[in-house]
Design a protein around this motif. Structure first.
Motif, PDB file in Angstrom:
ATOM      1  N   CYS A  18       0.853  -1.188   0.000  1.00 54.71           N
ATOM      2  CA  CYS A  18       0.000   0.000   0.000  1.00 54.71           C
ATOM      3  C   CYS A  18       0.890   1.240   0.000  1.00 54.71           C
ATOM      4  O   CYS A  18       2.113   1.139   0.127  1.00 54.71           O
ATOM      5  CB  CYS A  18      -0.907   0.013   1.216  1.00 54.71           C
ATOM      6  SG  CYS A  18      -0.055   0.376   2.747  1.00 54.71           S
ATOM      7  N   SER A  19       0.250   2.397  -0.167  1.00 52.58           N
ATOM      8  CA  SER A  19       0.984   3.634   0.076  1.00 52.58           C
ATOM      9  C   SER A  19       0.121   4.530   0.937  1.00 52.58           C
ATOM     10  O   SER A  19      -1.106   4.463   0.862  1.00 52.58           O
ATOM     11  CB  SER A  19       1.338   4.318  -1.247  1.00 52.58           C
ATOM     12  OG  SER A  19       0.364   5.282  -1.567  1.00 52.58           O
ATOM     13  N   ARG A  20       0.772   5.296   1.787  1.00 48.13           N
ATOM     14  CA  ARG A  20       0.025   6.206   2.660  1.00 48.13           C
ATOM     15  C   ARG A  20       0.421   7.654   2.367  1.00 48.13           C
ATOM     16  O   ARG A  20       0.252   8.518   3.202  1.00 48.13           O
ATOM     17  CB  ARG A  20       0.293   5.871   4.124  1.00 48.13           C
ATOM     18  CG  ARG A  20      -0.200   4.493   4.522  1.00 48.13           C
ATOM     19  CD  ARG A  20      -0.036   4.225   6.012  1.00 48.13           C
ATOM     20  NE  ARG A  20      -0.535   2.907   6.377  1.00 48.13           N
ATOM     21  CZ  ARG A  20       0.145   1.777   6.254  1.00 48.13           C
ATOM     22  NH1 ARG A  20       1.384   1.802   5.784  1.00 48.13           N
ATOM     23  NH2 ARG A  20      -0.385   0.623   6.603  1.00 48.13           N
TER      24      ARG A  20
ATOM     25  N   GLU B 110      -3.263   9.493   2.499  1.00 49.40           N
ATOM     26  CA  GLU B 110      -4.333   8.722   1.871  1.00 49.40           C
ATOM     27  C   GLU B 110      -3.877   7.289   1.643  1.00 49.40           C
ATOM     28  O   GLU B 110      -2.817   7.044   1.061  1.00 49.40           O
ATOM     29  CB  GLU B 110      -4.710   9.370   0.529  1.00 49.40           C
ATOM     30  CG  GLU B 110      -6.040   8.884   0.007  1.00 49.40           C
ATOM     31  CD  GLU B 110      -6.229   9.225  -1.467  1.00 49.40           C
ATOM     32  OE1 GLU B 110      -7.137   8.665  -2.075  1.00 49.40           O
ATOM     33  OE2 GLU B 110      -5.436  10.041  -1.999  1.00 49.40           O
ATOM     34  N   LEU B 111      -4.678   6.340   2.131  1.00 47.45           N
ATOM     35  CA  LEU B 111      -4.302   4.933   1.996  1.00 47.45           C
ATOM     36  C   LEU B 111      -4.702   4.407   0.620  1.00 47.45           C
ATOM     37  O   LEU B 111      -5.845   4.530   0.205  1.00 47.45           O
ATOM     38  CB  LEU B 111      -5.016   4.122   3.080  1.00 47.45           C
ATOM     39  CG  LEU B 111      -4.749   2.616   3.059  1.00 47.45           C
ATOM     40  CD1 LEU B 111      -3.301   2.309   3.409  1.00 47.45           C
ATOM     41  CD2 LEU B 111      -5.685   1.901   4.020  1.00 47.45           C
ATOM     42  N   LYS B 112      -3.700   3.831  -0.067  1.00 49.64           N
ATOM     43  CA  LYS B 112      -3.979   3.276  -1.410  1.00 49.64           C
ATOM     44  C   LYS B 112      -3.350   1.908  -1.513  1.00 49.64           C
ATOM     45  O   LYS B 112      -2.201   1.715  -1.119  1.00 49.64           O
ATOM     46  CB  LYS B 112      -3.344   4.204  -2.474  1.00 49.64           C
ATOM     47  CG  LYS B 112      -4.357   4.952  -3.276  1.00 49.64           C
ATOM     48  CD  LYS B 112      -3.758   5.326  -4.626  1.00 49.64           C
ATOM     49  CE  LYS B 112      -4.111   6.757  -4.956  1.00 49.64           C
ATOM     50  NZ  LYS B 112      -2.975   7.561  -5.315  1.00 49.64           N
ATOM     51  N   ILE B 113      -4.091   0.942  -2.038  1.00 53.15           N
ATOM     52  CA  ILE B 113      -3.519  -0.390  -2.243  1.00 53.15           C
ATOM     53  C   ILE B 113      -2.733  -0.321  -3.551  1.00 53.15           C
ATOM     54  O   ILE B 113      -3.309  -0.045  -4.602  1.00 53.15           O
ATOM     55  CB  ILE B 113      -4.641  -1.459  -2.391  1.00 53.15           C
ATOM     56  CG1 ILE B 113      -5.686  -1.326  -1.277  1.00 53.15           C
ATOM     57  CG2 ILE B 113      -4.065  -2.863  -2.463  1.00 53.15           C
ATOM     58  CD1 ILE B 113      -5.178  -1.529   0.100  1.00 53.15           C
ATOM     59  N   ALA B 114      -1.416  -0.527  -3.465  1.00 55.66           N
ATOM     60  CA  ALA B 114      -0.612  -0.369  -4.686  1.00 55.66           C
ATOM     61  C   ALA B 114       0.802  -0.891  -4.489  1.00 55.66           C
ATOM     62  O   ALA B 114       1.288  -1.021  -3.361  1.00 55.66           O
ATOM     63  CB  ALA B 114      -0.537   1.112  -5.063  1.00 55.66           C
TER      64      ALA B 114
ATOM     65  N   LEU C 192     -11.642  -1.193   2.274  1.00 57.93           N
ATOM     66  CA  LEU C 192     -10.409  -0.889   1.547  1.00 57.93           C
ATOM     67  C   LEU C 192     -10.666  -0.701   0.064  1.00 57.93           C
ATOM     68  O   LEU C 192     -10.155   0.224  -0.555  1.00 57.93           O
ATOM     69  CB  LEU C 192      -9.389  -2.025   1.747  1.00 57.93           C
ATOM     70  CG  LEU C 192      -8.745  -2.100   3.129  1.00 57.93           C
ATOM     71  CD1 LEU C 192      -7.945  -3.384   3.256  1.00 57.93           C
ATOM     72  CD2 LEU C 192      -7.849  -0.884   3.384  1.00 57.93           C
ATOM     73  N   LYS C 193     -11.500  -1.572  -0.505  1.00 57.31           N
ATOM     74  CA  LYS C 193     -11.705  -1.495  -1.957  1.00 57.31           C
ATOM     75  C   LYS C 193     -12.607  -0.320  -2.328  1.00 57.31           C
ATOM     76  O   LYS C 193     -12.405   0.314  -3.359  1.00 57.31           O
ATOM     77  CB  LYS C 193     -12.322  -2.795  -2.459  1.00 57.31           C
ATOM     78  CG  LYS C 193     -12.535  -2.826  -3.969  1.00 57.31           C
ATOM     79  CD  LYS C 193     -12.738  -4.251  -4.444  1.00 57.31           C
ATOM     80  CE  LYS C 193     -13.165  -4.303  -5.898  1.00 57.31           C
ATOM     81  NZ  LYS C 193     -13.335  -5.680  -6.352  1.00 57.31           N
TER      82      LYS C 193
ATOM     83  N   GLY D  53     -13.325   2.458  -0.385  1.00 57.49           N
ATOM     84  CA  GLY D  53     -13.047   3.747   0.246  1.00 57.49           C
ATOM     85  C   GLY D  53     -14.085   4.159   1.280  1.00 57.49           C
ATOM     86  O   GLY D  53     -14.506   5.307   1.323  1.00 57.49           O
TER      87      GLY D  53
END
Ligand code: DAH
Length: 361
Positions: A272-274, A278-282, A331-332, A334
């Motif tokens: 993920c990245s924060r 902002e939390l993003k699955i990546a 998570l998916k 938002g």
């Protein structure tokens, strides 16, 4: 003047005086109803002889028909007047936009469950179910929880009154299931090995804040066969998580961890990245900078668990995993606050829900 002629005049006057359908109906009842004036006269016909009865009968029948016709004509007139009045007073603006049509929406949890079912069905898992009210055996003991394990304690588990008929405390103690792992036990007891199932459903723990609600949902997977190993587990999780998040090269790592019912056990993180809060699955561009988010617990089914379900651990082995469906949905899609999922606010559902016809892809 005969009584029939007089009655005709009286009734005619009343019919003309009736100004609405309700009073017209009242007149009809007093004339032609079961106890009406004409009916009464007709009842007396039986007392008359031959010729007289015939003449009188004709006279009354004619009266009856005339009054009925007259009432009918009056009724039509009144109805017409009523319609004319409505047409004159009511207006319909055909240029107005139509009222919005309110469509129901599929809850994100139902949507997520459907997505999961589809992903696992493609990998050959079938879907199992178990009861929400469990006994100590299926929720804890058979899953190799030692006596006094913290998860058994009051602050987590909702205990229910125990079954007074049952002597064995494993079965007498009743709880609201704290995880779907209990279904593993039920399914292995019932079907033995090999077995390949997922189970989805409600679970309960005494907890309440932004990321915890006393009721939430889990999905559990179980695959036991003669040659199932950790490589299969990892492959299955990579397939599942990348299909669910729709990210082809989603980075996944297993970290050693402890659950009583697996050995070895692991927790699973996804990349993920924060950045920017902002939390993003990546996947991170630079591997060394990859950040991680824990999503799942898993491991190889503990030999004691297999034994407890009557499966020979020297012949069979398998993997299990479990995770929160609500969290996967958050998570998916938002969704920031777990609690909002269960507040039955239709505005929320309007926003986060799915159109029924879009759910099955
Ligand atoms: N039952 C665990 C929980 O509720 C989740 C879990 C972890 C399930 C590891 C598993 C597993 O099947 O192997 O937290």
């Amino acid at each position: 003047m005969t009584d029939a002629v007089q009655l005709k005049e009286e009734l005619t006057a009343k019919i003309e005086a009736a100004n609405d359908l309700k009073s017209l109906e009242e007149v009809r009842v007093t004339a032609l109803g079961k106890k009406g004036a004409i009916t009464d006269l007709m009842k007396m016909l039986g007392k008359l002889d031959g010729e007289e009865r015939k003449v009188r009968g004709q006279e009354l029948n004619q009266l009856k028909d005339e009054i009925a016709d007259f009432i009918k004509a009056r009724e039509e007139k009144l109805k017409k007047e009523e319609m004319n009045l409505r047409l004159a007073t009511e207006t319909l603006d055909v240029t107005l936009p139509p009222l919005p049509r309110k469509l129901g929406h599929v809850h994100p949890i139902s949507q997520t469950m459907e997505e999961l079912q589809k992903i696992f069905a493609e990998m050959g898992f079938s879907v199992a179910e178990g009861p929400d009210i469990e006994d100590d055996w299926h929720n804890f003991t058979a899953l190799n929880f030692p006596p006094g394990h913290p998860a058994r304690e009051m602050q987590d588990t909702f205990f229910l009154p125990s079954d007074p008929q049952e002597k064995n405390p494993d079965f007498a103690t009743k709880v609201l299931r704290t995880h779907t792992s209990s279904v593993q036990i039920r399914e292995m007891e019932r079907h033995g090995a090999p077995i390949k199932i997922i189970c989805m459903g409600r679970v309960y723990r005494s907890d309440y804040d932004m990321t915890h609600t006393p009721m939430f949902h889990q999905v559990e997977g179980l695959y036991v066969d003669k040659n199932v190993h950790m490589g299969h587990l990892k492959g299955c999780l990579i397939e599942f998580l990348s299909a669910y998040f729709e990210i082809e090269d989603l980075p996944i790592r297993l970290r050693p961890s402890f659950f009583p019912f697996v050995e070895p056990g692991a927790e699973v993180d996804i990349g993920c990245s924060r950045d920017g809060g902002e939390l993003k699955i990546a996947r991170a561009e630079n591997e060394l900078e990859q950040q991680w988010l824990e999503v799942l617990g898993c491991g190889m089914v503990h030999p004691n668990v297999l034994k407890n379900c009557g499966i020979d651990p020297t012949e069979y082995q398998g993997f299990a995993f479990g995770t929160g469906i609500d969290r996967l949905a958050m998570l998916k899609y938002g969704i920031p606050d777990l609690r909002s999922m269960f507040e039955s606010d239709t505005r929320w559902l309007q926003h986060y829900g799915f159109n029924l016809y879009e759910t099955v892809k």
